[in-house]
Design an enzyme around this catalytic site. Sequence first.
Site, short mmCIF file in Angstrom:
data_model
loop_
_atom_site.label_atom_id
_atom_site.label_comp_id
_atom_site.label_asym_id
_atom_site.label_seq_id
_atom_site.Cartn_x
_atom_site.Cartn_y
_atom_site.Cartn_z
N LYS A 110 -10.13 -0.25 11.01
CA LYS A 110 -10.35 -1.52 9.85
C LYS A 110 -10.60 -2.72 10.70
CE LYS A 110 -7.09 0.44 6.31
NZ LYS A 110 -7.83 0.57 5.33
N HIS A 143 0.80 -1.02 0.02
CA HIS A 143 0.01 0.09 0.03
C HIS A 143 1.04 1.41 -0.04
CE1 HIS A 143 -2.64 2.96 1.84
NE2 HIS A 143 -3.87 2.06 1.42
N ASP A 201 3.37 -4.35 7.96
CA ASP A 201 2.09 -3.47 7.65
C ASP A 201 0.89 -4.74 8.00
OD1 ASP A 201 -0.24 -2.42 6.84
OD2 ASP A 201 0.58 -1.89 4.95
N GLN A 225 -4.38 -5.16 7.04
CA GLN A 225 -5.36 -6.02 6.59
C GLN A 225 -5.37 -7.30 7.13
OE1 GLN A 225 -7.75 -5.31 4.68
NE2 GLN A 225 -6.91 -3.36 3.94
N CYS A 284 -5.01 2.37 -3.48
CA CYS A 284 -3.70 2.98 -3.07
C CYS A 284 -2.54 2.05 -3.25
CB CYS A 284 -3.88 3.17 -1.60
SG CYS A 284 -5.03 4.70 -1.18
N1 PMP Z 1 -1.47 -0.60 4.76
C1 PMP Z 1 -2.87 -1.37 3.98
C2 PMP Z 1 -2.32 -2.91 3.63
C3 PMP Z 1 -3.77 -0.80 4.03
O1 PMP Z 1 -4.98 -1.67 3.40
C4 PMP Z 1 -4.17 0.49 4.68
C5 PMP Z 1 -5.53 1.18 4.51
N2 PMP Z 1 -6.30 0.69 3.27
C6 PMP Z 1 -3.22 1.27 4.96
C7 PMP Z 1 -1.86 0.85 4.82
C8 PMP Z 1 -3.26 2.53 5.67
O2 PMP Z 1 -4.07 2.80 6.74
P1 PMP Z 1 -4.75 3.96 7.10
O3 PMP Z 1 -5.16 4.67 6.15
O4 PMP Z 1 -5.71 3.27 8.28
O5 PMP Z 1 -3.54 4.66 7.85
#
Ligand code: PMP
Length: 428
Positions: free
Chosen positions: A227, A124, A201, A204, A367
């Site tokens: 999430k 991401h 990270d 997910q 993203c």
């Molecule tokens: N890493 C991953 C794998 C994500 O799916 C997301 C959110 N889509 C993020 C990072 C970023 O998370 P946040 O917007 O809550 O900071």
Amino acid sequence: SSATLGELIRDDFPILRRRFGPHPLVYLDNAATTQKPQVVLDALVDYYAGVNSNIGRGFYTLSMAATDAYENARETVRRTLNAGRPEEVVFTSGTTGAVNLLADTFGRSRVGAGDEVVVTGMEHNSNMLPWRRLCETVGARMVVVPVEADGRVAPARFAAALGPRVRLAAVAHASNVLGTVNPVRTLIEEAHRHEIPVVVDGAQAVPHRPVDVRALDADFYCFSGHKVYGPMGIGVLYGKYALLSELSPYQVGGGTVKGVTLDTPVGYVPVPARLEAGTPHVAGAVGLAAALDYLAALGWQRVRGHDEHLVRAAVETFGAVPGVRVLGDPAADPNGIVSLVVDGIHPYDVGGHLNQHGVAVRSGVHCANVFVDTFGVVGTVRLSFGIYNTEDEIDVVRRALSTVAPGVWTKDHPTERFLAIDPAKGHS
Ligand code: PMP
């Protein structure tokens, strides 16, 4: 037949009662953010209605109660991740906040000119751009490990990137695009062979599977509260105590110092307070703890079983629809996500069409521009499941897809870019 988890708990989530015209909400965008159960909403209101005050510095009953609530939330996160001690849990604004903190502190102290930072091709932007900016700032190189055709990072390919100048590696536990899960335990083992610390990270992963940071031997592990059925604006950075303790403050300000005079060096307090400058999101932490308790009470066995059931049903259902293709292999180790492409129709048109049926999905690159570019498609239509989804909702999507047609987005773009990938060619 017995009710599924989704059917049993839907009433706990007030927003699921919403309707759009004749259509009940079919919320399948849980990878973007999850809905909140009443217990989380109550925890927020109860905190603000009965406990609110600033933490740490007050010697009155309310302030001590707020401090206790905040520290109890930290303990709940510690227990959830099986961290060794609560001081290893730092509250941040989210995964993005946690990775930026690490890049600006750990990254700045460990990575210099000519060094390398390893990331994977499925990251991401939030676990890629902070590392990229760090590399640009200090004159280091970001090395990207390509993803295999099955949508995972292969340990051998990861190991091959671990050269002598690599100072740290950052990997997604699970993909937010394909729902595939990386063998993080093995990847961490490979990195540790070369004494390379690993940032995971977990945005997910935490909503879908029990995570044990000690079993993984993760050096750092990040996730977002929103999430995992908790509030927005709160997230977690876990770090091994010895590593966290070497970090200088990310932001400086109230709560980070031992005592300040204008002509002596500033002394900083120990972690985690050193990394939580200013007034933290106490209510958010309390709400996150309520969400984690709610999940724990459901039990991972049921949550995993439900997740597997929905992902496998979706893969089977959409695999049988002509012109629809499922990307990657999400049923191999289900993690709540199934990404589709509809041949000849732009994903934005598919998303807009599904919306006409009350269905909320995300369309586009999620993203993860660099990753999605490797599929040779403009984007995907992502169905992402939560604990309250049901198999009936998959059928709503299937029926809605039977009438999807090219729309304005499709007309604006060259057709060949919406064609599904040839699975034989893979992503790299
Ligand atoms: N890493 C991953 C794998 C994500 O799916 C997301 C959110 N889509 C993020 C990072 C970023 O998370 P946040 O917007 O809550 O900071």
